[in-house]
Design a protein around this motif. Structure first.
Motif, PDB file in Angstrom:
ATOM      1  N   GLN A  76       0.952  -1.184   0.129  1.00  0.00           N
ATOM      2  CA  GLN A  76       0.169   0.051  -0.019  1.00  0.00           C
ATOM      3  C   GLN A  76       0.982   1.286  -0.047  1.00  0.00           C
ATOM      4  O   GLN A  76       0.637   2.174  -0.591  1.00  0.00           O
ATOM      5  CB  GLN A  76      -1.101  -0.127   1.224  1.00  0.00           C
ATOM      6  N   LEU A  77       1.942   1.218   0.783  1.00  0.00           N
ATOM      7  CA  LEU A  77       2.816   2.333   0.809  1.00  0.00           C
ATOM      8  C   LEU A  77       3.570   2.617  -0.417  1.00  0.00           C
ATOM      9  O   LEU A  77       3.749   3.824  -0.950  1.00  0.00           O
ATOM     10  CB  LEU A  77       3.900   2.342   1.970  1.00  0.00           C
ATOM     11  N   ARG A  78       3.900   1.607  -1.157  1.00  0.00           N
ATOM     12  CA  ARG A  78       4.488   1.695  -2.308  1.00  0.00           C
ATOM     13  C   ARG A  78       3.557   2.463  -3.401  1.00  0.00           C
ATOM     14  O   ARG A  78       4.167   3.096  -4.330  1.00  0.00           O
ATOM     15  CB  ARG A  78       4.911   0.281  -2.889  1.00  0.00           C
ATOM     16  N   ASP A  79       2.318   2.050  -3.284  1.00  0.00           N
ATOM     17  CA  ASP A  79       1.393   2.565  -4.154  1.00  0.00           C
ATOM     18  C   ASP A  79       1.110   4.189  -3.923  1.00  0.00           C
ATOM     19  O   ASP A  79       0.525   4.752  -4.837  1.00  0.00           O
ATOM     20  CB  ASP A  79       0.034   2.002  -4.334  1.00  0.00           C
ATOM     21  N   LEU A  80       1.455   4.592  -2.832  1.00  0.00           N
ATOM     22  CA  LEU A  80       0.911   6.065  -2.421  1.00  0.00           C
ATOM     23  C   LEU A  80       2.307   6.956  -2.591  1.00  0.00           C
ATOM     24  O   LEU A  80       1.977   8.109  -2.767  1.00  0.00           O
ATOM     25  CB  LEU A  80       0.878   5.985  -0.864  1.00  0.00           C
ATOM     26  N   VAL A  81       3.424   6.513  -3.233  1.00  0.00           N
ATOM     27  CA  VAL A  81       4.410   7.335  -3.421  1.00  0.00           C
ATOM     28  C   VAL A  81       4.874   7.197  -4.919  1.00  0.00           C
ATOM     29  O   VAL A  81       4.782   6.047  -5.521  1.00  0.00           O
ATOM     30  CB  VAL A  81       5.736   7.227  -2.814  1.00  0.00           C
ATOM     31  N   GLY A  82       5.399   8.250  -5.595  1.00  0.00           N
ATOM     32  CA  GLY A  82       5.668   8.216  -7.005  1.00  0.00           C
ATOM     33  C   GLY A  82       6.944   7.932  -7.495  1.00  0.00           C
ATOM     34  O   GLY A  82       7.586   8.246  -8.284  1.00  0.00           O
ATOM     35  N   HIS A  83       7.788   7.399  -6.474  1.00  0.00           N
ATOM     36  CA  HIS A  83       9.177   7.106  -6.606  1.00  0.00           C
ATOM     37  C   HIS A  83       9.279   5.520  -6.005  1.00  0.00           C
ATOM     38  O   HIS A  83       8.509   5.104  -5.345  1.00  0.00           O
ATOM     39  CB  HIS A  83      10.159   7.991  -5.943  1.00  0.00           C
ATOM     40  N   GLU A  84      10.713   5.059  -6.330  1.00  0.00           N
ATOM     41  CA  GLU A  84      10.923   3.913  -5.478  1.00  0.00           C
ATOM     42  C   GLU A  84      11.322   4.027  -4.244  1.00  0.00           C
ATOM     43  O   GLU A  84      12.231   4.657  -3.638  1.00  0.00           O
ATOM     44  CB  GLU A  84      11.996   3.163  -6.252  1.00  0.00           C
ATOM     45  N   PRO A  85      10.639   3.519  -3.084  1.00  0.00           N
ATOM     46  CA  PRO A  85      10.533   4.040  -1.781  1.00  0.00           C
ATOM     47  C   PRO A  85      11.563   3.178  -1.177  1.00  0.00           C
ATOM     48  O   PRO A  85      11.964   1.928  -1.347  1.00  0.00           O
ATOM     49  CB  PRO A  85       9.291   3.740  -1.206  1.00  0.00           C
ATOM     50  N   ILE A  86      12.291   3.688  -0.029  1.00  0.00           N
ATOM     51  CA  ILE A  86      13.330   3.006   0.797  1.00  0.00           C
ATOM     52  C   ILE A  86      12.412   2.182   1.766  1.00  0.00           C
ATOM     53  O   ILE A  86      11.811   2.885   2.583  1.00  0.00           O
ATOM     54  CB  ILE A  86      14.225   3.908   1.348  1.00  0.00           C
ATOM     55  N   PHE A  87      12.336   0.975   1.926  1.00  0.00           N
ATOM     56  CA  PHE A  87      11.789   0.422   2.928  1.00  0.00           C
ATOM     57  C   PHE A  87      12.616  -0.399   3.844  1.00  0.00           C
ATOM     58  O   PHE A  87      13.516  -1.238   3.339  1.00  0.00           O
ATOM     59  CB  PHE A  87      10.933  -0.827   2.313  1.00  0.00           C
ATOM     60  N   THR A  88      12.686   0.125   5.172  1.00  0.00           N
ATOM     61  CA  THR A  88      13.865  -0.413   6.051  1.00  0.00           C
ATOM     62  C   THR A  88      13.237  -0.694   7.279  1.00  0.00           C
ATOM     63  O   THR A  88      12.242  -0.609   7.790  1.00  0.00           O
ATOM     64  CB  THR A  88      14.886   0.638   6.174  1.00  0.00           C
TER      65      THR A  88
END
Length: 373
Positions: free
Chosen positions: A62-74
């Motif tokens: 869901q978070l990935r779909d909310l941002v317009g860039h490749e997110p850092i997930f840590t």
């Protein structure tokens, strides 16, 4: 803003320097709106976000779909007591336990299994390993059980094996916590510690793992610790140009630098949000971790956005360079989770023995609700 939504909203400009923590296992409508507006560089997860494996993976997607860039997930998945994913799975052996076993193949396997688990949940960055030393003073700070050894050369050997295991499966790593919490007299989660070591003393001992592994590490985390030998002004390392210049200008480290969590007592007891964000980015930190005060994300992004482009330019470049190496998510499989979880417990038994493996570590209640970094 390469890699980000084209937007007239200035918050998006500041958001690219923030990794933020979330309050719960799901997102409210207001939280969704904040994330869409701010477009943070990434997200960090804690036990409060972990209900069960499938719901966690759904949150990441869901978070990935909310941002317009490749997110850092840590996440902090070191092993031992700092293993967030033990909330619904097995607890991997800790660094001290692995260091006492001194088997490089087991340490490398720990890195590989950790990375496989993170990839399964769509994560791409592990805030590990700890490169601090194991010292008698560890009882008074946050490092108990988290360091590989009291010998810097052993820390180098063991951390290298762990990093190689992580990176073999596509997970980026973070060496922490420069310039060192090893001899910190108090816990930075609670208050600002001070180191009394000279630069020569640090170079001869505590900095050996950082110098030795700087080419292998994808990033370093900067500690909230004061050292008047390194910065007579008394600013903590995470806000200090003279201390960060050691890495940037003397060591020529041009990769990502992250602050330790700016919601720790070491910072919030002494500096305003504005002071923290401005000093840190100006000093050479690229991304700030805002882990526990979600309600301040808009304000933080606005403060960062207002900084001169000359301050933001190099940080933005390093964030984008880091992002280019993030691994894409793998499909989620409950069967694969169970397989990896079984392998992690088998590794735990190999390191600790069957009886000790049954005993899970717990966090120090004094540090609740702030989780250890």
């Amino acid at each position: 803003m390469s890699g980000y939504f084209s937007s007239d909203n200035a918050l998006c400009d500041g958001g690219r320097f923030l990794i933020v923590g979330l309050p719960a296992t799901g997102l409210s409508k207001d939280e969704v709106n904040v994330i869409r507006e701010v477009q943070p560089a990434g997200f960090i997860f804690f036990s409060r976000n972990l209900e069960n494996p499938l719901s966690f993976r759904n949150l990441v997607d869901q978070l990935r779909d909310l941002v317009g860039h490749e997110p850092i997930f840590t996440i902090d998945q070191e092993g031992g007591r700092v293993s967030r994913l033990k909330a619904f799975g097995s607890e991997p052996p800790g660094a001290k336990e692995l260091g006492e076993k001194a088997d490089l193949e087991l340490i490398r396997a720990h890195g590989e299994l950790t990375a496989q688990l993170l990839r399964l949940f769509g994560l791409n960055f592990n805030l590990a390993p700890v490169l601090d030393m194991d010292t008698p003073e560890r009882e008074h700070n946050s490092l108990k059980g988290r360091s590989f050894s009291s010998d810097p050369q052993e820390v180098c050997r063991f951390a290298r094996a762990f990093i190689e295991g992580l990176k073999s499966q596509g997970i980026l790593c973070c060496g922490k916590h420069f310039p060192g919490y090893s001899f910190a007299p108090c816990d930075p989660h609670l208050e600002l510690p001070q180191s009394f070591k000279s630069k020569n003393e640090l170079e001869a001992f505590e900095w050996i793992p950082f110098r030795t592994l700087q080419n292998l590490c994808d990033s370093f985390m900067i500690a909230h610790i004061r050292n008047l030998h390194l910065d007579p002004s008394g600013l903590p390392a995470s806000l200090s140009s003279p201390i960060i210049d050691i890495i940037r200008k003397e060591w020529h480290f041009d990769k990502l630098l992250l602050s330790d969590d700016i919601d720790m007592g070491a910072i919030i007891n002494h500096y305003s949000l504005k002071e923290t964000l401005e000093l840190s980015l100006k000093a050479g930190v690229d991304i700030l971790l805002l882990c526990h005060r979600f309600h301040l994300i808009r304000e933080a992004a606005a403060i960062l956005s207002a900084l001169p482009e000359s301050v933001k330019e190099q940080a933005a470049r390093r964030v984008e360079n880091f992002r280019m190496h993030l691994a894409p998510p793998l499909p989620y499989s409950q069967e694969q989770f169970q397989h990896i979880d079984h392998e992690i417990y088998a590794l735990r038994e190999k390191v600790l023995g069957k009886e000790r493996a049954k005993q899970r570590s717990i966090e120090d209640g004094k540090r609740s609700p702030v989780e250890i970094f």
